[in-house]
Design a protein around this motif. Structure first.
Motif, mmCIF file in Angstrom:
data_model
loop_
_atom_site.group_PDB
_atom_site.id
_atom_site.type_symbol
_atom_site.label_atom_id
_atom_site.label_comp_id
_atom_site.label_asym_id
_atom_site.label_seq_id
_atom_site.Cartn_x
_atom_site.Cartn_y
_atom_site.Cartn_z
ATOM 1 N N ALA A 1 0.807 -1.230 0.000
ATOM 2 C CA ALA A 1 0.000 0.000 0.000
ATOM 3 C C ALA A 1 0.836 1.275 0.000
ATOM 4 O O ALA A 1 0.599 2.187 0.800
ATOM 5 C CB ALA A 1 -0.944 -0.001 1.200
ATOM 6 N N PRO A 2 1.812 1.402 -0.904
ATOM 7 C CA PRO A 2 2.682 2.578 -0.871
ATOM 8 C C PRO A 2 1.955 3.887 -1.131
ATOM 9 O O PRO A 2 2.295 4.920 -0.529
ATOM 10 C CB PRO A 2 3.705 2.287 -1.980
ATOM 11 C CG PRO A 2 2.987 1.367 -2.923
ATOM 12 C CD PRO A 2 2.130 0.517 -2.038
ATOM 13 N N PHE A 3 0.955 3.851 -1.983
ATOM 14 C CA PHE A 3 0.294 5.096 -2.371
ATOM 15 C C PHE A 3 -0.636 5.610 -1.281
ATOM 16 O O PHE A 3 -0.680 6.812 -0.995
ATOM 17 C CB PHE A 3 -0.441 4.895 -3.692
ATOM 18 C CG PHE A 3 0.445 4.342 -4.773
ATOM 19 C CD1 PHE A 3 1.556 5.061 -5.205
ATOM 20 C CD2 PHE A 3 0.213 3.097 -5.336
ATOM 21 C CE1 PHE A 3 2.395 4.566 -6.179
ATOM 22 C CE2 PHE A 3 1.049 2.587 -6.314
ATOM 23 C CZ PHE A 3 2.148 3.322 -6.730
ATOM 24 N N GLY A 4 -1.363 4.722 -0.674
ATOM 25 C CA GLY A 4 -2.218 5.130 0.434
ATOM 26 C C GLY A 4 -1.410 5.622 1.620
ATOM 27 O O GLY A 4 -1.770 6.608 2.274
ATOM 28 N N ARG A 5 -0.298 4.949 1.908
ATOM 29 C CA ARG A 5 0.555 5.354 3.026
ATOM 30 C C ARG A 5 1.182 6.722 2.758
ATOM 31 O O ARG A 5 1.250 7.573 3.648
ATOM 32 C CB ARG A 5 1.642 4.302 3.260
ATOM 33 C CG ARG A 5 1.109 2.978 3.770
ATOM 34 C CD ARG A 5 2.153 1.885 3.637
ATOM 35 N NE ARG A 5 3.290 2.121 4.532
ATOM 36 C CZ ARG A 5 4.469 1.532 4.377
ATOM 37 N NH1 ARG A 5 4.681 0.720 3.343
ATOM 38 N NH2 ARG A 5 5.449 1.778 5.241
ATOM 39 N N ALA A 6 1.630 6.929 1.519
ATOM 40 C CA ALA A 6 2.227 8.219 1.173
ATOM 41 C C ALA A 6 1.203 9.338 1.279
ATOM 42 O O ALA A 6 1.489 10.415 1.821
ATOM 43 C CB ALA A 6 2.821 8.174 -0.235
ATOM 44 N N ASN A 7 -0.013 9.086 0.775
ATOM 45 C CA ASN A 7 -1.052 10.124 0.838
ATOM 46 C C ASN A 7 -1.436 10.452 2.279
ATOM 47 O O ASN A 7 -1.666 11.619 2.633
ATOM 48 C CB ASN A 7 -2.281 9.680 0.053
ATOM 49 C CG ASN A 7 -2.189 10.062 -1.413
ATOM 50 O OD1 ASN A 7 -1.266 10.749 -1.833
ATOM 51 N ND2 ASN A 7 -3.166 9.616 -2.192
ATOM 52 N N ALA A 8 -1.511 9.422 3.119
ATOM 53 C CA ALA A 8 -1.844 9.669 4.525
ATOM 54 C C ALA A 8 -0.756 10.499 5.190
ATOM 55 O O ALA A 8 -1.046 11.415 5.979
ATOM 56 C CB ALA A 8 -2.025 8.337 5.252
ATOM 57 N N TRP A 9 0.493 10.196 4.856
ATOM 58 C CA TRP A 9 1.620 10.937 5.429
ATOM 59 C C TRP A 9 1.603 12.395 4.968
ATOM 60 O O TRP A 9 1.817 13.305 5.767
ATOM 61 C CB TRP A 9 2.918 10.242 5.013
ATOM 62 C CG TRP A 9 4.151 10.773 5.668
ATOM 63 C CD1 TRP A 9 4.709 10.365 6.846
ATOM 64 C CD2 TRP A 9 5.002 11.818 5.166
ATOM 65 N NE1 TRP A 9 5.849 11.089 7.116
ATOM 66 C CE2 TRP A 9 6.050 11.987 6.107
ATOM 67 C CE3 TRP A 9 4.983 12.613 4.029
ATOM 68 C CZ2 TRP A 9 7.064 12.922 5.930
ATOM 69 C CZ3 TRP A 9 5.986 13.555 3.858
ATOM 70 C CH2 TRP A 9 7.012 13.699 4.793
ATOM 71 N N LEU A 10 1.327 12.612 3.691
ATOM 72 C CA LEU A 10 1.243 13.975 3.167
ATOM 73 C C LEU A 10 0.106 14.744 3.841
ATOM 74 O O LEU A 10 0.266 15.909 4.230
ATOM 75 C CB LEU A 10 1.034 13.950 1.652
ATOM 76 C CG LEU A 10 2.210 13.466 0.791
ATOM 77 C CD1 LEU A 10 1.764 13.283 -0.655
ATOM 78 C CD2 LEU A 10 3.383 14.441 0.862
ATOM 79 N N ALA A 11 -1.040 14.097 3.966
ATOM 80 C CA ALA A 11 -2.201 14.758 4.562
ATOM 81 C C ALA A 11 -1.933 15.165 6.003
ATOM 82 O O ALA A 11 -2.375 16.229 6.457
ATOM 83 C CB ALA A 11 -3.418 13.836 4.483
ATOM 84 N N GLU A 12 -1.200 14.335 6.731
ATOM 85 C CA GLU A 12 -0.866 14.648 8.126
ATOM 86 C C GLU A 12 -0.035 15.920 8.239
ATOM 87 O O GLU A 12 -0.014 16.566 9.289
ATOM 88 C CB GLU A 12 -0.104 13.479 8.756
ATOM 89 C CG GLU A 12 -0.966 12.254 9.026
ATOM 90 C CD GLU A 12 -0.134 11.064 9.467
ATOM 91 O OE1 GLU A 12 1.118 11.200 9.554
ATOM 92 O OE2 GLU A 12 -0.722 10.002 9.723
ATOM 93 N N ARG A 13 0.632 16.267 7.149
ATOM 94 C CA ARG A 13 1.487 17.458 7.139
ATOM 95 C C ARG A 13 0.856 18.610 6.377
ATOM 96 O O ARG A 13 1.528 19.577 6.009
ATOM 97 C CB ARG A 13 2.861 17.079 6.575
ATOM 98 C CG ARG A 13 3.662 16.294 7.592
ATOM 99 C CD ARG A 13 4.616 15.293 6.973
ATOM 100 N NE ARG A 13 5.230 14.524 8.063
ATOM 101 C CZ ARG A 13 4.640 13.477 8.654
ATOM 102 N NH1 ARG A 13 3.442 13.075 8.248
ATOM 103 N NH2 ARG A 13 5.247 12.841 9.635
ATOM 104 N N GLY A 14 -0.414 18.504 6.119
ATOM 105 C CA GLY A 14 -1.140 19.584 5.482
ATOM 106 C C GLY A 14 -0.911 19.712 3.996
ATOM 107 O O GLY A 14 -1.201 20.766 3.404
ATOM 108 N N LEU A 15 -0.402 18.654 3.361
ATOM 109 C CA LEU A 15 -0.142 18.674 1.924
ATOM 110 C C LEU A 15 -1.217 17.898 1.184
ATOM 111 O O LEU A 15 -1.691 16.859 1.657
ATOM 112 C CB LEU A 15 1.237 18.071 1.626
ATOM 113 C CG LEU A 15 2.426 18.806 2.256
ATOM 114 C CD1 LEU A 15 3.705 18.013 2.051
ATOM 115 C CD2 LEU A 15 2.565 20.202 1.664
ATOM 116 N N ALA A 16 -1.591 18.400 0.029
ATOM 117 C CA ALA A 16 -2.623 17.732 -0.763
ATOM 118 C C ALA A 16 -2.139 16.366 -1.226
ATOM 119 O O ALA A 16 -0.987 16.214 -1.648
ATOM 120 C CB ALA A 16 -2.986 18.585 -1.970
ATOM 121 N N PRO A 17 -2.980 15.355 -1.148
ATOM 122 C CA PRO A 17 -2.587 14.017 -1.591
ATOM 123 C C PRO A 17 -2.467 13.938 -3.106
ATOM 124 O O PRO A 17 -2.940 14.821 -3.837
ATOM 125 C CB PRO A 17 -3.729 13.131 -1.081
ATOM 126 C CG PRO A 17 -4.907 14.051 -1.037
ATOM 127 C CD PRO A 17 -4.359 15.393 -0.625
#
Length: 229
Positions: free
Chosen positions: A207-223
């Motif tokens: 699940a690399p893409f979901g994990r990356a998007n969740a990490w970005l979202a936690e930092r206020g960045l658009a997925p």
């Protein structure tokens, strides 16, 4: 056969004024040396891929300040017409390459029909190969030409920024560059290579893409919108 001049492609990229040109690879002469070596192979009759306008496509489509995710590949597909200068991206007319099919299955299982990853690059996904050129029918032919320094410097440059980015490192070659990343500032998501030849099968289900998007979202960045049009 596509006639290619790596030196001309380099000159065009320099004329673009890209922020990547500040890397020592471009500023210190290494790029010229690599381009000259590639041009020697062309002069000897080799068909070099991808098309000249696509050699620096990964850097041109995803400027340094806009990088949100980094994905590293090895080198372009060695069949004429298949590669467009982005790691894993496929624009050929045949069925999707096996590794790319495995990658896209993490986005939409069993629905992948297109392999052009340009939409990812335009959203800030740096799709960079360790070697930006290859020869027709000879995978890995230019891996030792000096291109690797560019990949090292690009990873280090993204890591040096204050803005966080997610690094998706697949397989031994990509994972070796994890040492260049400041893990206090950036996200590093490692797994095995997506190739079906990877006997460990430690990419499917990671699940690399979901994990990356969740990490970005936690930092206020658009997925990233990973689903391809």
């Amino acid at each position: 056969m596509t006639k290619l001049s790596a030196s001309a492609a380099l000159a065009d990229f320099r004329a673009s004024g890209s922020p990547w040109l500040a890397l020592p690879f471009f500023a210190g002469g290494a790029a010229d040396a690599v381009a000259a070596r590639v041009d020697e192979r062309i002069a000897a009759g080799a068909e070099v891929l991808p098309a000249p306008q696509n050699i620096f496509a990964a850097l041109a489509l995803t400027p340094l300040p806009e990088v949100k995710v980094v994905i590293l590949g090895q080198d372009p597909y060695p069949t004429p017409g298949d590669a467009n200068g982005l790691a894993f991206s496929y624009v050929g007319a045949r069925r999707l390459p096996a590794s790319l099919k495995v990658i896209l299955a993490e986005v939409e299982p069993d629905k992948a029909t297109r392999g052009d990853l340009t939409p990812w690059a335009r959203q800030g996904v740096l799709l960079l190969n360790s070697a930006l050129t290859v020869e027709a029918g000879q995978a890995g032919a230019h891996l030792r030409y000096g291109w690797a320094a560019l990949a090292d410097e690009a990873v280090a440059a993204v890591s040096a920024r204050a803005t966080p980015a997610a690094f998706l490192l697949w397989g031994a070659q990509a994972r070796a560059r994890a040492a260049l990343v400041d893990r206090d500032r950036h996200g590093v998501f490692e797994s095995g290579h997506p190739s079906p030849l990877n006997r460990a099968r430690d990419f499917p289900g990671s699940a690399p893409f979901g994990r990356a998007n969740a990490w970005l979202a936690e930092r206020g960045l658009a997925p990233i919108e990973w689903r391809l049009p």
